[in-house]
Design a protein around this motif. Structure first.
Motif, mmCIF file in Angstrom:
data_model
loop_
_atom_site.group_PDB
_atom_site.id
_atom_site.type_symbol
_atom_site.label_atom_id
_atom_site.label_comp_id
_atom_site.label_asym_id
_atom_site.label_seq_id
_atom_site.Cartn_x
_atom_site.Cartn_y
_atom_site.Cartn_z
ATOM 1 N N GLN A 383 0.845 -1.188 0.000
ATOM 2 C CA GLN A 383 0.000 0.000 0.000
ATOM 3 C C GLN A 383 0.881 1.238 0.000
ATOM 4 N N VAL A 384 0.478 2.232 -0.768
ATOM 5 C CA VAL A 384 1.214 3.487 -0.814
ATOM 6 C C VAL A 384 0.200 4.609 -0.537
ATOM 7 N N PRO A 385 0.571 5.570 0.327
ATOM 8 C CA PRO A 385 -0.400 6.620 0.676
ATOM 9 C C PRO A 385 -0.772 7.481 -0.528
ATOM 10 N N THR A 386 -1.998 7.957 -0.502
ATOM 11 C CA THR A 386 -2.466 8.807 -1.598
ATOM 12 C C THR A 386 -3.547 9.744 -1.072
ATOM 13 N N SER A 387 -4.161 10.471 -1.973
ATOM 14 C CA SER A 387 -5.302 11.309 -1.607
ATOM 15 C C SER A 387 -6.503 10.826 -2.405
ATOM 16 N N LYS A 388 -7.664 11.235 -1.969
ATOM 17 C CA LYS A 388 -8.882 10.810 -2.682
ATOM 18 C C LYS A 388 -8.877 11.310 -4.119
ATOM 19 N N ASN A 389 -8.397 12.548 -4.321
ATOM 20 C CA ASN A 389 -8.354 13.102 -5.674
ATOM 21 C C ASN A 389 -7.490 12.248 -6.593
ATOM 22 N N LEU A 390 -6.281 11.954 -6.121
ATOM 23 C CA LEU A 390 -5.350 11.174 -6.949
ATOM 24 C C LEU A 390 -5.929 9.805 -7.269
ATOM 25 N N ARG A 391 -6.596 9.217 -6.296
ATOM 26 C CA ARG A 391 -7.213 7.904 -6.516
ATOM 27 C C ARG A 391 -8.274 7.978 -7.599
ATOM 28 N N GLY A 392 -9.043 9.050 -7.553
ATOM 29 C CA GLY A 392 -10.077 9.231 -8.572
ATOM 30 C C GLY A 392 -9.473 9.392 -9.960
ATOM 31 N N TYR A 393 -8.389 10.183 -10.044
ATOM 32 C CA TYR A 393 -7.719 10.374 -11.332
ATOM 33 C C TYR A 393 -7.196 9.044 -11.866
ATOM 34 N N LEU A 394 -6.648 8.249 -10.954
ATOM 35 C CA LEU A 394 -6.113 6.936 -11.338
ATOM 36 C C LEU A 394 -7.216 6.062 -11.939
ATOM 37 N N ARG A 395 -8.345 6.002 -11.270
ATOM 38 C CA ARG A 395 -9.418 5.125 -11.761
ATOM 39 C C ARG A 395 -9.962 5.618 -13.104
ATOM 40 N N ASP A 396 -10.017 6.922 -13.269
ATOM 41 C CA ASP A 396 -10.467 7.442 -14.569
ATOM 42 C C ASP A 396 -9.457 7.113 -15.667
ATOM 43 N N LEU A 397 -8.167 7.171 -15.337
ATOM 44 C CA LEU A 397 -7.154 6.805 -16.329
ATOM 45 C C LEU A 397 -7.285 5.325 -16.691
ATOM 46 N N GLU A 398 -7.531 4.495 -15.698
ATOM 47 C CA GLU A 398 -7.675 3.057 -15.965
ATOM 48 C C GLU A 398 -8.864 2.786 -16.890
ATOM 49 N N ARG A 399 -9.932 3.507 -16.673
ATOM 50 C CA ARG A 399 -11.096 3.351 -17.570
ATOM 51 C C ARG A 399 -10.716 3.781 -18.990
ATOM 52 N N TYR A 400 -9.977 4.871 -19.076
ATOM 53 C CA TYR A 400 -9.536 5.364 -20.381
ATOM 54 C C TYR A 400 -8.670 4.314 -21.072
ATOM 55 N N ILE A 401 -7.729 3.759 -20.333
ATOM 56 C CA ILE A 401 -6.831 2.741 -20.907
ATOM 57 C C ILE A 401 -7.646 1.553 -21.422
ATOM 58 N N ALA A 402 -8.637 1.146 -20.641
ATOM 59 C CA ALA A 402 -9.466 -0.002 -21.047
ATOM 60 C C ALA A 402 -10.217 0.284 -22.348
ATOM 61 N N GLN A 403 -10.474 1.553 -22.602
ATOM 62 C CA GLN A 403 -11.202 1.923 -23.825
ATOM 63 C C GLN A 403 -10.279 2.059 -25.042
ATOM 64 N N HIS A 404 -8.983 1.892 -24.846
ATOM 65 C CA HIS A 404 -8.018 2.042 -25.945
ATOM 66 C C HIS A 404 -7.108 0.822 -26.034
ATOM 67 N N PRO A 405 -7.695 -0.327 -26.360
ATOM 68 C CA PRO A 405 -6.894 -1.565 -26.390
ATOM 69 C C PRO A 405 -5.841 -1.568 -27.497
ATOM 70 N N GLN A 406 -5.972 -0.675 -28.463
ATOM 71 C CA GLN A 406 -5.005 -0.655 -29.572
ATOM 72 C C GLN A 406 -3.689 0.005 -29.167
ATOM 73 N N VAL A 407 -3.674 0.661 -28.012
ATOM 74 C CA VAL A 407 -2.468 1.368 -27.558
ATOM 75 C C VAL A 407 -1.822 0.586 -26.413
ATOM 76 N N ARG A 408 -0.504 0.539 -26.408
ATOM 77 C CA ARG A 408 0.231 -0.122 -25.335
ATOM 78 C C ARG A 408 0.610 0.918 -24.295
ATOM 79 N N PHE A 409 0.110 0.778 -23.116
ATOM 80 C CA PHE A 409 0.431 1.723 -22.043
ATOM 81 C C PHE A 409 1.447 1.081 -21.102
#
Lengths: 428, 91
Positions: A383-409
């Motif tokens: 576990q690494v400490p974070t803030s609620k904002n950063l966590r939200g940004y992370l989850r939105d990025l993950e959703r974005y990545i899932a929507q772009h399977p043609q790109v290697r992240f």
């Protein structure tokens, strides 16, 4: 104080034997206390009350009211004291209630202290573990205190729920900010005559991009960035500008989208002469003082915020995805330029080493243990400490990545948050 | 109840509802506005802020600090109206 474990667990074992077995192997919560000082008993877990001490049923009724009447199938996140389940199941037209367990140790505790037989025995109920849920389902209700006591495997789901609960409020705050509205108005003439970010789209098909954010692990990449070849483009978010320049690294494109003038001016408060040919991609909410300081070409872009709806019709420009952070826009720019492989650097979404940013970033500081009690899973499984904002940004990025399977992240560091859908640089 | 008190009470109720629904940002925003609304009233009538009231406000802030939002809602809904501050924030 009565122990309800036997009856509750019998029922659980009959209906969900696999889950029962997992529950038996789960640890006990050490900091759990039965509180009977108010009108209704509840549990205090790690300093968090699991429900109201005065009117649990009234509270559950309020929470259940978030689910539209007439819903046949409802998801409930968190078990709580059981009142919310009973409230939802009192609806005659409810055919199915999917209850998602966010913490097995907490489930053990509530099964001991409260009688859950009524809802556990209801044939309409299905039980799930949070770790088995990839996304949130609607309509849903939440036992909100359960979001504070979550197993590691359910952390991502928790973050998605929190994001969903807070998004409406965040959007309203941005939309109703008079300062931001004024800045957009002041930029109208500029935006009208400047090129659209669309001019950059599709110009680098299949190319490799480096995207630099200002997280603490950015420094792990300096050598790689210095040695990058001409075919690899470096897109930097505004906050990474100073630390990169300090290392003698000049990004190929800079992205800025934030409307808080003084904050952004501080990020650009450096000798910018080396950027005479470097494009700045910006949202019209950025203060004019920031834009006028930039010596290179500028490209206007819009986010999906309602702030830009009117402007988009008057002066059409390209859209970049951004759910609260400039990093999203930088990544989306790389994708829309044609990026086939995107290596993300300093994208920690957390505070590895208890540092907020990479050294030489404007807002770099130590992060006290007490300030941020939130956490995410890092690349080592810890576990690494974070803030609620950063966590939200992370989850939105993950959703974005899932929507772009043609790109290697690619995620360049394991010290920051694990980014679902992104491979690790050291594993490829 | 004058306009200031009415606005103050509205913020209190908004904070209670938001916290009970897990909307922490919205609740915290309303709580800040509620406290801000109390300040001028307390400045003009310091007798309203006795030891019980001061202790309750401290407890509210401490609960918010540790993320115990349902308890914040309880304090605002059930305990605060029973203090002298209740006269400010409720009809």
């Amino acid at each position: 104080m009565h122990d309800y474990s036997i009856n509750n667990l019998q029922l659980l074992q009959q209906r969900w034997p696999e889950l029962f077995a997992k529950l038996e192997g789960a640890s006990e919560l050490a900091a759990l206390e039965y509180i009977d000082a108010g009108e209704t008993p509840t549990l205090l877990v790690n300093g968090i009350h699991l429900s109201s001490c005065f009117d649990r049923v009234g509270e559950a009724r309020l929470q259940a009211a978030e689910v539209p009447q007439g819903s046949h199938s409802v998801w409930l996140y968190g078990v709580g004291c059981g009142d919310l389940q009973c409230e939802l199941l009192s609806r005659d037209d409810l055919k199915q209630l999917d209850v998602v367990i966010l913490s097995l140790p907490l489930l053990k505790g509530v099964l001991r202290h409260f009688d859950h037989q009524q809802w556990l025995g209801d044939g309409r109920v299905r039980l799930h573990l949070g770790e088995s849920q990839r996304d949130i389902r609607a309509p849903f209700a939440v036992a909100p205190a359960c979001l504070k006591i979550v197993d590691d495997g359910a952390a991502r789901l928790r973050d998605l729920i929190v994001l969903e609960l807070e998004t409406r409020h965040i959007n309203a705050r941005v939309r109703n900010n008079p300062q931001f509205l004024q800045q957009i108005q002041e930029n109208m003439a500029l935006v009208a005559k400047e090129p659209s970010v669309e001019a950059l789209f599709g110009t680098r098909h299949g190319a490799q991009f480096y995207v630099a954010a200002a997280g603490p692990t950015l420094r792990e990449n300096y050598q790689r960035l210095k040695e990058r070849d001409g075919d690899t483009l470096l897109i930097a978010v505004d906050a990474a500008l100073k630390p990169l320049v300090r290392e003698g690294i000049t990004p190929d494109i800079v992205v800025t989208i934030d409307g808080v003038r003084d904050h952004i001016m501080a990020l650009f408060d450096l000798d910018l002469t080396r950027f005479a040919k470097t494009p700045l991609v910006y949202f019209p909410i950025v203060h004019r003082d920031v834009l006028q300081r930039w010596p290179g070409p500028r490209y206007a872009a819009y986010g999906s915020s309602p702030l830009y709806e009117e402007l988009l019709l008057q002066h059409p420009k390209g859209l970049l995805y951004a759910a609260g952070t400039v990093l999203h826009a930088a990544v989306d720019l790389a994708v829309k330029m044609g990026g086939g492989k995107i290596v993300m650097m300093g994208t920690d979404f957390s505070f590895p080493g208890r540092r907020s940013h990479v050294a030489n970033a404007v807002f770099c500081e130590d992060v006290a243990q007490s300030v941020h009690q939130e956490w995410v899973v890092d690349g080592h499984g810890g576990q690494v400490p974070t803030s609620k904002n950063l966590r939200g940004y992370l989850r939105d990025l993950e959703r974005y990545i899932a929507q772009h399977p043609q790109v290697r992240f690619i995620n360049s560091s394991r010290a920051g948050a694990l980014i679902s859908g992104a491979a690790y640089l050291d594993a490829i | 109840m004058n306009k200031l008190q009415s606005e103050c009470d509205l913020q209190r109720l908004q904070a209670i509802t938001a916290f009970r629904l897990g909307r922490e940002g919205e609740g915290s925003n309303a709580l800040v506005k509620f406290i801000d609304g109390l300040a001028p009233v307390l400045e003009s009538n310091s007798a309203l802020l006795g030891p019980d009231e001061a202790a309750l406000l401290s407890e509210i802030m401490a609960a918010q600090q540790r993320g115990d939002y349902l308890f914040v809602a309880d304090l605002l809904e059930y305990l605060l109206p029973a203090t002298a501050l209740g006269g400010i924030s409720t009809a």
